[in-house]
Design a protein around this motif. Structure first.
Motif, PDB file in Angstrom:
ATOM      1  N   ASP A  18       4.641  -6.731   0.597  1.00 33.78           N
ATOM      2  CA  ASP A  18       5.543  -5.767   1.211  1.00 33.78           C
ATOM      3  C   ASP A  18       5.782  -6.131   2.671  1.00 33.78           C
ATOM      4  N   VAL A  19       6.905  -5.695   3.191  1.00 36.92           N
ATOM      5  CA  VAL A  19       7.274  -5.911   4.582  1.00 36.92           C
ATOM      6  C   VAL A  19       7.430  -4.559   5.246  1.00 36.92           C
ATOM      7  N   THR A  20       6.955  -4.461   6.471  1.00 39.75           N
ATOM      8  CA  THR A  20       7.131  -3.237   7.239  1.00 39.75           C
ATOM      9  C   THR A  20       7.803  -3.569   8.559  1.00 39.75           C
ATOM     10  N   HIS A  21       8.489  -2.608   9.114  1.00 37.18           N
ATOM     11  CA  HIS A  21       9.165  -2.802  10.393  1.00 37.18           C
ATOM     12  C   HIS A  21       8.592  -1.894  11.480  1.00 37.18           C
ATOM     13  N   VAL A  22       7.389  -1.368  11.265  1.00 35.81           N
ATOM     14  CA  VAL A  22       6.781  -0.519  12.282  1.00 35.81           C
ATOM     15  C   VAL A  22       6.297  -1.371  13.441  1.00 35.81           C
ATOM     16  N   VAL A  25      -0.400   2.362   7.748  1.00 33.29           N
ATOM     17  CA  VAL A  25       0.721   1.437   7.538  1.00 33.29           C
ATOM     18  C   VAL A  25       0.373   0.444   6.435  1.00 33.29           C
ATOM     19  N   LEU A  26      -0.848  -0.076   6.468  1.00 31.89           N
ATOM     20  CA  LEU A  26      -1.258  -1.096   5.509  1.00 31.89           C
ATOM     21  C   LEU A  26      -1.435  -0.571   4.088  1.00 31.89           C
ATOM     22  N   ASN A  80       1.778   2.994   3.185  1.00 33.28           N
ATOM     23  CA  ASN A  80       3.210   2.775   3.443  1.00 33.28           C
ATOM     24  C   ASN A  80       3.778   3.693   4.521  1.00 33.28           C
ATOM     25  N   THR A 128       5.625   4.833   7.748  1.00 36.62           N
ATOM     26  CA  THR A 128       6.820   4.233   8.350  1.00 36.62           C
ATOM     27  C   THR A 128       6.874   4.440   9.856  1.00 36.62           C
ATOM     28  N   THR A 129       5.884   5.101  10.411  1.00 39.13           N
ATOM     29  CA  THR A 129       5.818   5.249  11.866  1.00 39.13           C
ATOM     30  C   THR A 129       4.422   4.849  12.324  1.00 39.13           C
ATOM     31  N   HIS A 130       4.375   4.328  13.543  1.00 44.01           N
ATOM     32  CA  HIS A 130       3.079   3.932  14.119  1.00 44.01           C
ATOM     33  C   HIS A 130       3.173   4.158  15.625  1.00 44.01           C
ATOM     34  N   ARG A 178      13.697  -0.753  17.060  1.00 39.54           N
ATOM     35  CA  ARG A 178      14.156  -2.125  16.833  1.00 39.54           C
ATOM     36  C   ARG A 178      14.737  -2.770  18.077  1.00 39.54           C
TER      37      ARG A 178
END
Length: 85
Positions: free
Chosen positions: A1-5, A38-39, A42, A44-46, A66
């Protein structure tokens, strides 16, 4: 999986401690956050934002979602008087 946090190397200590079931000493302040949500969940905020210090104690950049902003440029010469209209 990919995350953008947004995450940082500062998050390693709190994350490793949480995964090991250890408690970090209360005599220190840790800027990092536990990445386990996050890991594994899932999340979506950090970090809502991160600042990037440069040399000499200056804050040179920040990341907001971003977007990344630089407000201290190095090595860029100013415009000499002859370039102005």
């Amino acid at each position: 999986d990919v995350t953008h946090v947004l995450a940082s190397a500062m998050d390693l200590m709190p994350t490793i401690a949480a995964l090991a079931g250890a408690t970090l000493p209360s005599t220190h302040v840790y800027d990092g956050l536990d990445l386990a949500p996050v890991l594994f969940d899932n999340a979506t905020t950090h970090h809502p934002f991160l600042f990037h210090p440069g040399g000499g104690g200056n804050l040179d950049a920040g990341r907001f979602g971003r977007y990344k902003v630089f407000w201290n440029w190095r090595g860029v010469a100013g415009c000499p008087h002859k370039c102005r209209p």
